[in-house]
Design a protein around this motif. Sequence first.
Motif, PDB file in Angstrom:
ATOM      1  N   MET A  17       0.839  -1.167   0.000  1.00 37.65           N
ATOM      2  CA  MET A  17       0.000   0.000   0.000  1.00 37.65           C
ATOM      3  C   MET A  17       0.893   1.242   0.000  1.00 37.65           C
ATOM      4  O   MET A  17       1.930   1.271   0.653  1.00 37.65           O
ATOM      5  N   ASN A  34       0.860   5.622   0.256  1.00 39.13           N
ATOM      6  CA  ASN A  34       0.180   6.890   0.450  1.00 39.13           C
ATOM      7  C   ASN A  34       0.517   7.734  -0.763  1.00 39.13           C
ATOM      8  O   ASN A  34       1.642   7.705  -1.253  1.00 39.13           O
ATOM      9  N   LEU A  70      -0.042  14.328   1.183  1.00 36.41           N
ATOM     10  CA  LEU A  70      -0.550  12.954   1.048  1.00 36.41           C
ATOM     11  C   LEU A  70      -1.998  12.913   1.499  1.00 36.41           C
ATOM     12  O   LEU A  70      -2.337  13.347   2.593  1.00 36.41           O
ATOM     13  N   ARG A  99      -4.730   6.594  -0.087  1.00 38.80           N
ATOM     14  CA  ARG A  99      -3.943   5.351  -0.054  1.00 38.80           C
ATOM     15  C   ARG A  99      -4.271   4.524  -1.284  1.00 38.80           C
ATOM     16  O   ARG A  99      -5.410   4.473  -1.722  1.00 38.80           O
ATOM     17  N   ASP A 153      -3.787   0.721  -2.966  1.00 43.28           N
ATOM     18  CA  ASP A 153      -3.380  -0.687  -2.852  1.00 43.28           C
ATOM     19  C   ASP A 153      -2.488  -1.000  -4.038  1.00 43.28           C
ATOM     20  O   ASP A 153      -2.747  -0.590  -5.168  1.00 43.28           O
TER      21      ASP A 153
END
Length: 91
Positions: free
Chosen positions: A1, A3, A85, A88, A90
């Motif tokens: 993952m 950010n 940021l 998120r 994946d």
Amino acid sequence: MFNVAFARDRQSDMVIVPVEASFSELCRSEQQRIIDRIGQSAEDAGWRGVVVTVWDKGGKLGFRAPLALHSYLRSRTMGEICAGLSARLDY
């Protein structure tokens, strides 16, 4: 993952992905393979933009991006990127 941050410079939308500094030590083809995978994940998430990888390069911002975005990225710091940021992804 990962950010990620989003930015726009002129007509280019960017998905900015901070990566480990060791990313810069990978061969260009391996870097591109990772960028392509991140790009596919970003597309799957419905995000538009050029995937730009950034890393801390001894207090400066290291990056892998199209030439047209270099001046924008050279004017940024890792702190500014990290402050932006907002999502998120994946991987």
